[in-house]
Design a protein around this motif. Sequence first.
Motif, PDB file in Angstrom:
ATOM      1  N   GLU A 153       0.830  -1.210   0.000  1.00 11.51           N
ATOM      2  CA  GLU A 153       0.000   0.000   0.000  1.00 11.51           C
ATOM      3  C   GLU A 153       0.861   1.256   0.000  1.00 11.51           C
ATOM      4  OE1 GLU A 153      -3.117   0.200  -0.573  1.00 11.51           O
ATOM      5  OE2 GLU A 153      -3.256  -1.989  -0.686  1.00 11.51           O
ATOM      6  N   ARG A 154       1.982   1.210   0.722  1.00 14.26           N
ATOM      7  CA  ARG A 154       2.894   2.355   0.706  1.00 14.26           C
ATOM      8  C   ARG A 154       3.521   2.531  -0.673  1.00 14.26           C
ATOM      9  NH1 ARG A 154       7.523   2.119   5.027  1.00 14.26           N
ATOM     10  NH2 ARG A 154       8.522   0.789   3.470  1.00 14.26           N
ATOM     11  N   PHE A 155       3.831   1.405  -1.326  1.00 15.27           N
ATOM     12  CA  PHE A 155       4.363   1.446  -2.693  1.00 15.27           C
ATOM     13  C   PHE A 155       3.376   2.159  -3.621  1.00 15.27           C
ATOM     14  CE2 PHE A 155       4.105  -0.568  -6.872  1.00 15.27           C
ATOM     15  CZ  PHE A 155       5.379  -0.361  -7.375  1.00 15.27           C
ATOM     16  N   ARG A 156       2.109   1.778  -3.544  1.00 14.76           N
ATOM     17  CA  ARG A 156       1.097   2.392  -4.405  1.00 14.76           C
ATOM     18  C   ARG A 156       0.920   3.872  -4.085  1.00 14.76           C
ATOM     19  NH1 ARG A 156      -3.096  -2.635  -3.486  1.00 14.76           N
ATOM     20  NH2 ARG A 156      -2.155  -4.076  -5.012  1.00 14.76           N
ATOM     21  N   ALA A 157       0.933   4.193  -2.773  1.00 10.93           N
ATOM     22  CA  ALA A 157       0.738   5.592  -2.368  1.00 10.93           C
ATOM     23  C   ALA A 157       1.877   6.473  -2.869  1.00 10.93           C
ATOM     24  CB  ALA A 157       0.643   5.679  -0.847  1.00 10.93           C
TER      25      ALA A 157
END
Length: 640
Positions: A453-457
């Motif tokens: 999720e941090r990667f996508r954000a």
Amino acid sequence: MQVDPRARFDNYVVGSANRLAVAAARAVAESPGAIYNPLFIYSSSGLGKTHLIGAIGNHAQQRAPETTVEYVALEDFVQQLHAAIAAGQIERFKQRYGRVDVLLVDDMQFLTGRRETQSELLRLLTTLQGSGRQIIMTSDRPPTEIPDVDERLISRLSGGLIVDIGTPDYETRVAILREKCDERKLVFAPGVIEELARAEFGNIRELQGAMNKLSAQQAVDGTLTPAMVRGIVGIPGPIPRPARSSVETDEFFSFLTDIASAVAAHVEPWKVRVGEAVAYWGGEGYRTTALERMMAEPAPPPNYEAVLRGYAQAVEQLRELERQVTTVDPQLGGDERFRDPERLSETMAFVEHALAGAVPPGGPQPAFARAAYEESSSNQMAVRAADAVIAEPGHRYNPLFLHGPSGVGKTHLLNAIGNELASRSGTPGRIACVGAGVFVDELIAALQEGTIERFRARYRAADVLLIDDVQFVASKERTQEELFHVFNHFHSAGKQLVFAGDLPPKAIDGLEDRLRSRFEGGLVAELGPPDRILREKLFSRFLADARLNTAPELISYLADRPATSVRELMGTVQRLRAGVEVNGGPLTLALGRQVLEPSGMTPTTAPLAVRQAADTFFLDDEKIIWEWPDVAGRLVEELR
């Protein structure tokens, strides 16, 4: 590893066999990163390659003491890379070399078969060139003769200058021997040195070994005569370089001890203590401004020991913060704020935002400017489309897909778009520019660490996304799935997407139809090999930048020479510049022909079989191997 301080230009003997290499080396040492980048020097063993690159490093540091110079043999580089991978510190390894101003890599011939090392060198070379830093390499053979080397790495090397060092002639051998005698305070009878120089040794180490043998024999028998030389030396053969004696080593360390004692006796102990801290932390790459201010005080602060401890604690905190931020994005770890303890609070806030996914990936390389990108019919559609994207990001040609063979300017144009958008928006941190390989590596790390999720954000936090070498996502199902979602987010939000690859979307095997159709839904623009008009413009620019003659007849002659990439043109200009420095005169059409056509044969007049078999960039025309077109003709010639 530090450069040997004994390697200097003033004790490097210049002769006909190494004049071009020395001229190029001096030019690089005077302006690291500005010309001949990379510089590749090759020769047989023992002819002075290591001395010459050491002289570059020492001269560059002498001119600008703040310049960071690093020497590393390729074997050591490989061991360090493997150790970093085993310890999970690969990003620290990359950051260490990425911050070097002048990198000297010795013995490149050992690259054979080491694909991982080749990939890391390719990334490092791109990083250093993009930030205006210099890289110099040596080998016992030219790049094209090192087997099993990535073609992309060879292509990068072709944009610099490749020079060789030959076996020294008689006059140079005499000069070398006299220089060595002066260094060691050896005295021989007249004619002895000249007689030794007449023996054709294979390299300088053998020559020096023979001189050592004469010196030892003279110590036993007394003064030697020229007639005795050949009998003492015998047939030239490999003679090992004499190791430094323990006496010399002891004397050297004794000298250092005496210096340290003398300094300690005349400097106040607290200043010695702070000075040691400045030297240590400065050597580790940290800013020591706070400690230097304390040293400038006439009297010791009452708490100077506490200040030193506080500085060390701040450095440890910075290291931990750097470790944390590299789990988000390896490139963020190279930020200058991680090297300054006085910016600790600012760094903590930066890392907090990065861990929350609010910091997009790194931006474009500033060296690639739109103003420096020339246009012709071979790239006109791509350039006009790029300008339209710059004028109205997200509204026209979204996405823009650039494709073409290696070396035609895709990466330059991609980064130029990013730089123009960053300068116009006033928020450069919102322009993300990454290679597809980086995208894949970050996704894998996020899956391993459970931070998807941090990667996508992080990627969605950008306003513009530029991805280079997008062909590398082919056949990677999860990568294409994430890229699909990122694409949809940007497109629906009206944020600009630009991709670059070697092939058009429809020709990329293993690319999913849902991505292929989206790539083709914008504009697919091709960049072809430079045509004559583009070659003329680029040669005019490159020669002007190099402060060389831009006469119309010279430009016309150069533009008539075929080339498959812009890097080939850059390599041609480097050869011309080296030729000017060697000849000592201005660049003329005649000199250009002499440098590029030493045998009088142009690439366009050579037989087709020769043009197809020879690499016209890496090989001079005089080095082209002629091949018979059929076996019968060859047999007739052999039996004649």
